[in-house]
Scaffold this motif. Structure first.
Motif, PDB file in Angstrom:
ATOM      1  N   UNK A 161     154.830  15.106  60.991  1.00  0.00           N
ATOM      2  CA  UNK A 161     155.717  14.929  62.281  1.00  0.00           C
ATOM      3  C   UNK A 161     155.574  13.292  62.459  1.00  0.00           C
ATOM      4  N   UNK A 162     154.359  12.954  62.616  1.00  0.00           N
ATOM      5  CA  UNK A 162     154.265  11.411  63.029  1.00  0.00           C
ATOM      6  C   UNK A 162     155.197  10.450  61.782  1.00  0.00           C
TER       7      UNK A 162
ATOM      8  N   UNK B 175     150.279   3.170  59.025  1.00  0.00           N
ATOM      9  CA  UNK B 175     149.773   3.621  60.219  1.00  0.00           C
ATOM     10  C   UNK B 175     149.387   5.099  60.155  1.00  0.00           C
ATOM     11  N   UNK B 176     150.145   5.892  59.074  1.00  0.00           N
ATOM     12  CA  UNK B 176     149.734   7.126  59.022  1.00  0.00           C
ATOM     13  C   UNK B 176     148.331   7.331  58.383  1.00  0.00           C
ATOM     14  N   UNK B 177     147.702   6.305  57.538  1.00  0.00           N
ATOM     15  CA  UNK B 177     146.624   6.248  56.923  1.00  0.00           C
ATOM     16  C   UNK B 177     145.489   6.350  58.148  1.00  0.00           C
ATOM     17  N   UNK B 178     145.692   5.324  59.052  1.00  0.00           N
ATOM     18  CA  UNK B 178     144.637   5.446  59.936  1.00  0.00           C
ATOM     19  C   UNK B 178     144.674   6.723  60.771  1.00  0.00           C
ATOM     20  N   UNK B 179     145.821   7.431  61.304  1.00  0.00           N
ATOM     21  CA  UNK B 179     145.904   8.545  61.682  1.00  0.00           C
ATOM     22  C   UNK B 179     145.020   9.865  60.892  1.00  0.00           C
ATOM     23  N   UNK B 180     145.303   9.673  59.660  1.00  0.00           N
ATOM     24  CA  UNK B 180     144.825  10.538  58.811  1.00  0.00           C
ATOM     25  C   UNK B 180     143.236  10.523  58.994  1.00  0.00           C
ATOM     26  N   UNK B 181     142.853   9.438  58.883  1.00  0.00           N
ATOM     27  CA  UNK B 181     141.375   9.032  59.085  1.00  0.00           C
ATOM     28  C   UNK B 181     140.751   9.652  60.071  1.00  0.00           C
TER      29      UNK B 181
END
Length: 223
Positions: free
Chosen positions: A174-175, A185-191
């Motif tokens: 979704x993001x 930024x999705x990489x940070x959210x995944x972390x």
């Protein structure tokens, strides 16, 4: 003796996982997302897009107290995640909305987990007590009742894993697909979500090790 060493190791790993989550969350909670969306904003947007406009988003006190309440149909976000436009807030909010979506579509693992909740509470609280009581009183029926109760709690932990992993998968999709976060930024959210998922894995490993130990005690009784 090997069991106690294993439990010490698992508890040590669990503490490291908690520290890793705290560090990862803390790091990405200080990084603002480019669209300046708070957790509340993200939750509201994704809910509305999935036909869940009736599900409210509420602020609750504490840190990482975020959750979805399937009984009252409400997404609750901790104060920081509700108000702050950080990468961590966006990740956590989207994850909790993932549970709301699971609830809407009747995601099988979520339905099963909800039905097992009473068994978890009884098994986790009374299973070990019943096992010990059965041993000291030499009552096999009581001992095995405790084993069954605790096994139900372990199964709950196991069922929780696909529920949490699926909610994180939905959150990241979704993001990214709606461009609430950029690819970087999705990489940070995944972390953040990966660190949170590891806590559930550690909890399951500890519960499973305890169950194996109790079953070993059953073998000792037969000997």
């Amino acid at each position: 003796m090997s069991y106690y060493l294993l439990m010490i190791l698992l508890f040590g790993v669990s503490m490291l996982v908690q520290a890793y989550l705290s560090n990862t969350y803390g790091r990405f909670s200080k990084i603002r997302n480019a669209r300046n969306l708070t957790g509340a904003d993200v939750a509201r947007l994704i809910l509305d897009e999935n036909g869940l406009a009736h599900v409210p988003v509420e602020r609750v006190p504490g840190q990482l107290t975020d959750h979805y309440d399937p009984l009252k149909k409400v997404v609750r976000l901790s104060e920081t995640n509700y108000d702050v436009p950080s990468l961590a807030a966006a990740a956590v909010a989207a994850h909790e909305v993932g549970h709301a979506i699971q609830d809407k579509i009747g995601y099988p693992a979520l339905v099963l987990r909800a039905r097992m909740l009473p068994a978890l509470q009884l098994g986790a609280n009374f299973g070990p007590l019943l096992i010990l009581a059965g041993l000291f009183l030499n009552v096999a029926g009581l001992f095995w009742l405790g084993i069954i109760a605790f096994a139900a709690a372990v199964l709950f932990h196991l069922v929780t894993l696909p529920v949490e992993f699926d909610a994180s998968r939905r959150a990241l999709a979704s993001l990214y697909q709606r461009s609430y976060l950029s690819a970087n930024e999705v990489g940070g959210a995944r972390s953040v979500l990966t660190a949170a998922a590891l806590t559930y894995v550690a909890a399951f490993a500890i519960a499973l090790a305890q169950l194996v130990y109790f079953l070993g005690m059953a073998g000792g009784r037969r000997d």
